[in-house]
Design an enzyme around this catalytic site. Structure first.
Site, short mmCIF file in Angstrom:
data_model
loop_
_atom_site.label_atom_id
_atom_site.label_comp_id
_atom_site.label_asym_id
_atom_site.label_seq_id
_atom_site.Cartn_x
_atom_site.Cartn_y
_atom_site.Cartn_z
CD GLN A 156 12.52 -0.92 -2.39
OE1 GLN A 156 12.76 -0.92 -3.59
NE2 GLN A 156 11.51 -1.56 -1.88
CG ASP A 157 16.20 -2.82 1.60
OD1 ASP A 157 16.36 -2.94 0.37
OD2 ASP A 157 15.84 -3.76 2.33
N PRO A 158 19.49 -1.12 1.95
CG PRO A 158 20.70 -0.60 3.87
CD PRO A 158 19.31 -0.84 3.39
CB VAL B 125 14.85 1.08 4.67
CG1 VAL B 125 15.21 0.18 5.84
CG2 VAL B 125 13.34 1.28 4.60
CG ASN C 131 12.11 -4.78 0.94
OD1 ASN C 131 12.51 -3.62 0.86
ND2 ASN C 131 11.79 -5.50 -0.12
#
EC number: 3.2.2.27
Length: 225
Positions: A64-66, A125, A134
């Site tokens: 998803q995101d870091p 992302v 997020n």
């Protein structure tokens, strides 16, 4: 944040850096990096693509995101830098790997060995503000990483996409080429792993598919550091 990718992703993704969405993203990122702590470091943003070239990609593990804690993120989904505690989802990934192959759980979460063998560890992302999950969602990265998936979908040589959880599975609509394979389950997060991640055997499924294609299998064992 324009980046010259040094392998075959370079010419494939060069048009993206000229598009309006990326120009807006670039302005946003310059502001974020100058006024906040943002992960990963600027030079690590595109590491997934740097470590795993287009032609060498055998498997995609979509994140998803870091990670948004200090010293964790370095541009590869699920992976953390050496010397950092293994995050809970990755620990569950290691537990499943132990159950499949008998490998000991390593003392680190550094997954570069996978990336170097053709496992593209791609977040949807690519940046995040410290402590704010997020926080860079909806700023343009999704267009860029969707294009990465679309380019792989266009390839004749099969790719195995591992989609864990609803966020990753939402990208199934981009994978339309029947040459490719999809392996999916719930996310390895502690919140969901017992509802179908444990026992799903994703790693051996990947290697069975690769062996049937006459491709070299992935050595999933992560060494201690």
């Amino acid at each position: 944040m324009k980046h010259v990718l040094k392998n075959d992703w370079g010419p494939l993704l060069a048009p993206e850096f000229e598009k309006e969405y990326y120009r807006e993203l670039d302005v946003f990122l310059k502001e974020e990096y100058s006024t906040h702590v943002v992960y990963p470091k600027i030079e690590d943003i595109f590491n997934a693509l740097e470590y795993t070239s287009y032609e060498n990609t055998k498997v995609v593990i979509l994140g998803q995101d870091p990670y948004h804690g200090p010293n964790q993120a370095h541009g590869l989904s699920f992976s953390v830098q050496p010397g950092v505690k293994t995050p809970p989802s990755l620990l569950n990934m290691y537990k499943e790997l132990r159950d499949e192959y008998g490998y000991d759980i390593p003392n680190n979460g550094y997954l570069v060995k996978w990336a170097e063998q053709g496992v593209l560890l791609l977040n949807t992302v690519l940046t995040v503000r410290q402590g704010e999950a997020n926080s860079h969602k909806g700023k343009g990265w999704e267009h860029f990483t969707d294009r990465v998936i679309e380019l792989l979908n266009e390839r004749e040589k099969p790719v195995i996409f591992i989609l864990w959880g609803r966020h990753a599975q939402a990208k199934k609509k981009l994978i339309t080429n029947p040459n490719h394979q999809i392996i999916e389950s719930v996310h390895p997060s502690p919140l969901s792993a017992r509802r179908g991640f444990f026992g799903s055997k994703p790693y051996s499924k990947v290697n069975t598919i690769l062996a049937n294609m006459g491709e070299g299998e992935i050595d999933w064992e992560i060494p201690n550091l």
